[in-house]
Design a protein around this motif. Structure first.
Motif, PDB file in Angstrom:
ATOM      1  N   ASN A 299      -0.848  11.515   3.360  1.00  0.00           N
ATOM      2  CA  ASN A 299       0.545  11.076   3.237  1.00  0.00           C
ATOM      3  C   ASN A 299       0.586   9.553   3.300  1.00  0.00           C
ATOM      4  OD1 ASN A 299       3.289  10.743   3.217  1.00  0.00           O
ATOM      5  ND2 ASN A 299       3.698  12.025   5.002  1.00  0.00           N
ATOM      6  N   PRO A 300       0.181   8.882   2.204  1.00  0.00           N
ATOM      7  CA  PRO A 300       0.021   7.432   2.262  1.00  0.00           C
ATOM      8  C   PRO A 300       1.307   6.680   2.585  1.00  0.00           C
ATOM      9  CG  PRO A 300      -0.098   8.224  -0.008  1.00  0.00           C
ATOM     10  CD  PRO A 300      -0.155   9.427   0.880  1.00  0.00           C
ATOM     11  N   GLN A 301       2.461   7.207   2.150  1.00  0.00           N
ATOM     12  CA  GLN A 301       3.725   6.495   2.371  1.00  0.00           C
ATOM     13  C   GLN A 301       4.047   6.317   3.856  1.00  0.00           C
ATOM     14  OE1 GLN A 301       3.296   8.774  -0.018  1.00  0.00           O
ATOM     15  NE2 GLN A 301       3.596   7.498  -1.821  1.00  0.00           N
ATOM     16  N   LYS A 302       3.557   7.196   4.701  1.00  0.00           N
ATOM     17  CA  LYS A 302       3.794   7.087   6.141  1.00  0.00           C
ATOM     18  C   LYS A 302       2.540   6.663   6.904  1.00  0.00           C
ATOM     19  CE  LYS A 302       7.505  10.564   6.400  1.00  0.00           C
ATOM     20  NZ  LYS A 302       7.926  11.850   7.030  1.00  0.00           N
ATOM     21  N   ASP A 303       1.421   7.269   6.538  1.00  0.00           N
ATOM     22  CA  ASP A 303       0.218   7.104   7.344  1.00  0.00           C
ATOM     23  C   ASP A 303      -0.379   5.703   7.255  1.00  0.00           C
ATOM     24  OD1 ASP A 303       0.591   9.710   7.976  1.00  0.00           O
ATOM     25  OD2 ASP A 303      -0.974  10.500   6.670  1.00  0.00           O
TER      26      ASP A 303
ATOM     27  N   ALA B 234       0.821  -1.212   0.000  1.00  0.00           N
ATOM     28  CA  ALA B 234       0.000   0.000   0.000  1.00  0.00           C
ATOM     29  C   ALA B 234       0.854   1.261   0.000  1.00  0.00           C
ATOM     30  CB  ALA B 234      -0.931  -0.008   1.214  1.00  0.00           C
ATOM     31  N   CYS B 235       1.972   1.227   0.715  1.00  0.00           N
ATOM     32  CA  CYS B 235       2.857   2.396   0.756  1.00  0.00           C
ATOM     33  C   CYS B 235       3.631   2.567  -0.558  1.00  0.00           C
ATOM     34  CB  CYS B 235       3.842   2.278   1.917  1.00  0.00           C
ATOM     35  SG  CYS B 235       3.064   2.375   3.540  1.00  0.00           S
ATOM     36  N   ALA B 236       3.973   1.455  -1.193  1.00  0.00           N
ATOM     37  CA  ALA B 236       4.741   1.520  -2.438  1.00  0.00           C
ATOM     38  C   ALA B 236       3.852   1.835  -3.630  1.00  0.00           C
ATOM     39  CB  ALA B 236       5.466   0.197  -2.665  1.00  0.00           C
ATOM     40  N   ILE B 237       2.595   1.360  -3.608  1.00  0.00           N
ATOM     41  CA  ILE B 237       1.665   1.559  -4.730  1.00  0.00           C
ATOM     42  C   ILE B 237       0.356   2.093  -4.159  1.00  0.00           C
ATOM     43  CG2 ILE B 237       0.605   0.467  -6.759  1.00  0.00           C
ATOM     44  CD1 ILE B 237       2.600  -1.850  -6.371  1.00  0.00           C
ATOM     45  N   PRO B 238       0.301   3.358  -3.779  1.00  0.00           N
ATOM     46  CA  PRO B 238      -0.894   3.910  -3.109  1.00  0.00           C
ATOM     47  C   PRO B 238      -2.027   4.219  -4.080  1.00  0.00           C
ATOM     48  CG  PRO B 238       0.777   5.609  -3.321  1.00  0.00           C
ATOM     49  CD  PRO B 238       1.387   4.356  -3.869  1.00  0.00           C
ATOM     50  N   LYS B 239      -2.788   3.181  -4.449  1.00  0.00           N
ATOM     51  CA  LYS B 239      -3.893   3.341  -5.379  1.00  0.00           C
ATOM     52  C   LYS B 239      -5.156   2.738  -4.794  1.00  0.00           C
ATOM     53  CE  LYS B 239      -3.279   3.231  -9.756  1.00  0.00           C
ATOM     54  NZ  LYS B 239      -3.096   2.730 -11.143  1.00  0.00           N
ATOM     55  N   ALA B 240      -6.287   3.232  -5.259  1.00  0.00           N
ATOM     56  CA  ALA B 240      -7.579   2.839  -4.685  1.00  0.00           C
ATOM     57  C   ALA B 240      -7.945   1.393  -4.963  1.00  0.00           C
ATOM     58  CB  ALA B 240      -8.686   3.754  -5.213  1.00  0.00           C
ATOM     59  N   GLY B 241      -7.314   0.782  -5.964  1.00  0.00           N
ATOM     60  CA  GLY B 241      -7.685  -0.577  -6.338  1.00  0.00           C
ATOM     61  C   GLY B 241      -7.160  -1.648  -5.424  1.00  0.00           C
ATOM     62  N   GLY B 242      -6.243  -1.320  -4.511  1.00  0.00           N
ATOM     63  CA  GLY B 242      -5.733  -2.316  -3.589  1.00  0.00           C
ATOM     64  C   GLY B 242      -5.112  -3.489  -4.306  1.00  0.00           C
TER      65      GLY B 242
END
Length: 434
Positions: free
Chosen positions: A214-218, A66-74
């Protein structure tokens, strides 16, 4: 990505914790108790312990993705990148099955809880009403929806802590050990789907990546804090429920039918059904069910939206409401399908079908972690799963074991689920890939 297909970015770490716990917390209030009928106290406890290990290992690997590929499709996006478009499509359909089928089961639980207060109101009417209400709330805006989710999740957590406080002083080893393995060790297999119900849905946090500030951290913090909270609540709820009267007391009603409300059954043994505490826990239970129902509607909307946005489902599902910047078309489509499912199945069957989708997702997600480490070693990964590759391999092994257990215990439902994946894949090959 065009501006017309861009989701609003507004989720903070606190709201992500609320989403992560909220997706799951209804599993503490209902559904899991059916596993006691299959495995008894000991069988359900063993199944739950295995499931906890699986989820802890899986969420660490999924947080890396999720942190490496922060996209809605999971998992749809992760598996497509790691394994190709065809397998990415199957993973995406499995995810849609999980997230679209889980809300109808929870809606049944909401209806059952409301029916305890108002027996004259049919539970099915309540279930359909909440579907419409919370779909509209999700369409209005993600920050409003996530703030509401945090509020009801907090109250649901308070309710579980209150329940634990009332019951912990009344538990006895005799109640925990009586008839603890009614179907032998084979009962562990039958209990696994309902042990998974304790935690099913936390993976939906990855689908909020595009809307995180901040998806990479949060996202790492969200997964970690939510999982820790849920494990503690699971232990307290399990011991507190079974310990006051034995497992049969939180499975069967006085008429012998299986209940969708285990916590009120446990409290009824202690304080009576007319007590204020009894009513209060039912109210908190409604908050818990509402939190998961509402949260999974959010996750399902994002999963279906992404499948439409990339062309794996009809493109209109990938549309974003121009005023609210939410996936309104996907949300409405999911609501319509969910209500139809609600009218045609029992809660236990819906839970099993949703679990089959979830376990397929866990297998694809974990394989994607391993594969991307091989083919894209230079991919920026703000979070790395510890003890690689043993942690993802543990998650994969337990997910496969659980999937086999569910298929063996629910053969016909597994056929329906497999048939759905097969038909979707054929349609995809005929229409989409052409």
């Amino acid at each position: 990505m065009s501006e017309q297909n861009h989701l609003q970015t507004s989720l903070t770490p606190t709201l992500l914790w609320g989403l992560g716990v909220g997706y799951v917390i209804s599993g503490m209030y209902f559904g899991w108790n059916v596993g006691l009928e299959k495995g008894g106290t000991l069988g359900m406890a063993v199944a739950t312990a295995l499931v906890v290990i699986m989820y802890v290992c899986f969420t660490m690997g999924y947080a890396e993705l999720a942190c490496a590929i922060p996209k809605a499709g999971g998992v749809s996006d992760y598996a497509t990148r790691a394994l190709g478009k065809d397998l990415g499509f199957i993973a995406g359909i499995a995810q849609v099955c999980e997230f679209v089928l889980a809300p109808p089961a929870i809606a049944v639980g909401i209806g059952a809880h409301v029916n305890l207060f108002f027996p004259s109101i049919p539970a099915i009417y309540v279930a359909i009403g909440v579907y419409i209400l919370f779909t509209m709330l999700n369409i209005i805006g993600v920050k409003l929806a996530a703030t509401f989710e945090f509020f009801v999740t907090f109250l649901a957590v308070v309710g579980l802590v209150l329940f634990a406080g009332i019951t912990m002083g009344e538990i006895s080893f005799e109640n925990l050990s009586r008839n603890s393995l009614p179907n032998g060790w084979a009962g562990v297999w039958g209990a696994i789907p309902f042990a998974i119900w304790f935690f099913l849905g936390i993976e939906g946090l990855a689908n909020a990546a595009e809307e995180s500030q901040n998806p990479q951290k949060d996202l790492t913090r969200g997964f970690g804090s939510a999982m820790l909270t849920l494990v503690i609540l699971c232990i307290m709820t399990f011991i507190g429920s079974v310990g006051v009267g034995g497992w049969e007391a939180v499975v069967f009603k006085t008429d012998g039918t299986v209940s969708d409300s285990p916590l009120p059954l446990a409290l009824g043994k202690l304080v009576g059904e007319s007590a204020t505490l009894y009513s209060l826990v039912i109210v908190f239970g409604l908050f818990g069910l509402t939190a998961s129902f509402h949260g999974l509607l959010m996750a399902a909307g994002r999963a279906t939206f992404e499948m439409g946005r990339i062309g794996n489902l009809p493109s209109w599902l990938g549309g974003v409401n121009p005023s609210f910047k939410t996936p309104a078309n996907a949300l409405i489509a999911n609501m319509t399908f969910g209500i139809l499912i609600l009218l045609s199945n029992t809660a236990a069957d819906i839970i099993v079908l949703s679990v089959l989708g979830a376990l397929t997702l866990y297998c694809f997600g974990t394989v994607s972690v391993l594969r991307l480490r091989q083919v894209e070693p230079d991919l920026k990964r703000p979070f790395l799963v510890p003890l690689y590759p043993w942690v993802p391999l543990c998650a994969l092994g337990l997910a496969v074991l659980a999937l086999v257990a569910v298929v063996v215990s629910n053969g016909m439902l597994a056929v329906y689920y497999s048939g759905t994946l097969a038909i979707a894949f054929v349609l995809y090959k005929v229409f989409v890939r052409r």
